[in-house]
Design an enzyme around this catalytic site. Structure first.
Site, PDB file in Angstrom:
ATOM      1  N   ARG A 176      71.773  36.940  36.968  1.00  0.00           N
ATOM      2  CA  ARG A 176      72.982  37.962  36.709  1.00  0.00           C
ATOM      3  C   ARG A 176      73.503  38.383  38.243  1.00  0.00           C
ATOM      4  NH1 ARG A 176      72.124  43.321  36.559  1.00  0.00           N
ATOM      5  NH2 ARG A 176      73.720  43.826  34.974  1.00  0.00           N
ATOM      6  N   ASP A 211      74.763  48.984  37.751  1.00  0.00           N
ATOM      7  CA  ASP A 211      73.710  48.981  37.157  1.00  0.00           C
ATOM      8  C   ASP A 211      72.633  50.256  37.104  1.00  0.00           C
ATOM      9  OD1 ASP A 211      73.981  46.746  35.961  1.00  0.00           O
ATOM     10  OD2 ASP A 211      72.951  45.448  37.459  1.00  0.00           O
ATOM     11  N   PRO A 251      49.904  38.749  36.135  1.00  0.00           N
ATOM     12  CA  PRO A 251      49.643  40.151  35.973  1.00  0.00           C
ATOM     13  C   PRO A 251      49.163  40.915  37.137  1.00  0.00           C
ATOM     14  CG  PRO A 251      48.206  39.016  34.338  1.00  0.00           C
ATOM     15  CD  PRO A 251      48.857  38.073  35.150  1.00  0.00           C
ATOM     16  N   GLU A 291      43.446  32.174  30.923  1.00  0.00           N
ATOM     17  CA  GLU A 291      42.863  33.357  31.640  1.00  0.00           C
ATOM     18  C   GLU A 291      43.486  33.430  32.951  1.00  0.00           C
ATOM     19  OE1 GLU A 291      41.091  36.048  30.208  1.00  0.00           O
ATOM     20  OE2 GLU A 291      41.802  34.835  28.436  1.00  0.00           O
TER      21      GLU A 291
HETATM   22  N1  ADE Z   1      51.548  36.634  33.133  1.00  0.00           N
HETATM   23  C1  ADE Z   1      50.616  37.168  31.962  1.00  0.00           C
HETATM   24  N2  ADE Z   1      51.095  38.355  32.141  1.00  0.00           N
HETATM   25  C2  ADE Z   1      52.091  38.699  33.197  1.00  0.00           C
HETATM   26  C3  ADE Z   1      52.959  39.480  33.632  1.00  0.00           C
HETATM   27  N3  ADE Z   1      52.823  40.914  33.122  1.00  0.00           N
HETATM   28  N4  ADE Z   1      53.717  39.591  34.791  1.00  0.00           N
HETATM   29  C4  ADE Z   1      53.783  38.150  35.128  1.00  0.00           C
HETATM   30  N5  ADE Z   1      53.205  37.054  34.728  1.00  0.00           N
HETATM   31  C5  ADE Z   1      52.174  37.410  33.770  1.00  0.00           C
END
Ligand code: ADE
Length: 254
Positions: free
Chosen positions: A153, A168, A88, A115
């Site tokens: 794709r 697209d 994330p 985590e």
């Molecule tokens: N792992 C946990 N959350 C994620 C996200 N939002 N994007 C990529 N990998 C992740």
């Protein structure tokens, strides 16, 4: 393209082969998807892959040694592969990046769990960290599948109809215009007459204008950096004028 996925849950990736465009792309050798179980590179009787975080705090962190072993193993078979860690904290994945990645012959996707993963892996052995959105998943696997789907794709021939990738949402920089199929009338809602006109030039123009309006209403941020054609500007100015006339009328009558 070859995609090698490093994960603690290799079986999750069989979902990509259940059906649809990615399954067909695999069958026609446009993409090969290989998984490597990170646990195979863990040492000790319990083959532990996680440990407590330095500095304290809740949750566990993925240990660097099994990850490093798995990445080095993948790089031996695919020395030129671009290596991405799904997290994330990474760069936000979008259609432009999907197009860039579709030009790579080999990708390695590293999926974290718990985590997160020991940061030295990201610094040392990865080319980039990638996030699919501002939310936290329970692991990188679904994110990796999103990347494989969006990139796969775009590979030449994968869609069978090159035109549809070009039209697209996002490939024009705008949201896609509304699409309809039969029946012409459905539960009291009709297909816009223009689409039945058979006038291809007028339909193209209607679709472009529908894209502009939809993007303006749903994602105005996309229009800020978007090159607009002189026809787009004329259309938006006319819309702007019509809105002003309507507002003027209402402000003088109220
Ligand atoms: N792992 C946990 N959350 C994620 C996200 N939002 N994007 C990529 N990998 C992740």
């Amino acid at each position: 393209m070859n995609v090698t996925v490093l994960t603690l849950f290799p079986e999750m990736f069989s979902a990509l082969l259940v059906g649809g465009i990615i399954k067909r792309a695999v069958e026609s050798n446009r993409i090969s998807i290989e998984t490597i179980d990170i646990r195979d590179f863990a040492k000790g009787p319990h083959r532990t892959v996680d440990d407590r975080p330095y500095g304290g705090g809740s949750g566990m962190v993925m240990k660097p040694e099994p990850l490093a072993g798995a990445i080095r193993h993948a790089k031996q078979s695919h020395p030129g592969a671009f290596t991405l860690v799904l997290t994330p904290q990474g760069r936000l994945f979008d259609h432009g990046l999907a197009r860039e990645l579709a030009r790579c012959a080999e990708l390695i996707l590293v999926c974290g769990r718990y985590e997160g993963i020991d940061d030295r892996i990201c610094q040392d052995l990865a080319d980039e960290e990638l996030s699919i959105g501002d939310y936290v998943l329970t692991g990188g696997e679904l994110a990796a599948m999103v990347v494989i789907d969006a990139v796969g794709r775009l590979l030449p021939g994968a869609l069978g109809n090159e035109q549809s990738a070009q039209e697209d949402s996002f490939s024009t920089g705008l949201l896609e215009y509304p699409q309809y199929t039969r029946p012409r009338s459905f539960e009291g809602f009709d297909v816009p007459d223009m689409l039945l006109s058979g006038n291809h030039g007028a339909i193209r123009q209607w679709r472009r204008q529908a894209s502009l309006v939809r993007t303006f209403l749903e994602r105005p941020d996309l229009l800020l950096d978007q090159p607009l054609t002189p026809e787009d500007i004329v259309f938006l100015e006319r819309l702007h004028r019509d809105i002003e006339i309507t507002l003027d009328r209402h402000s003088t009558t109220s």
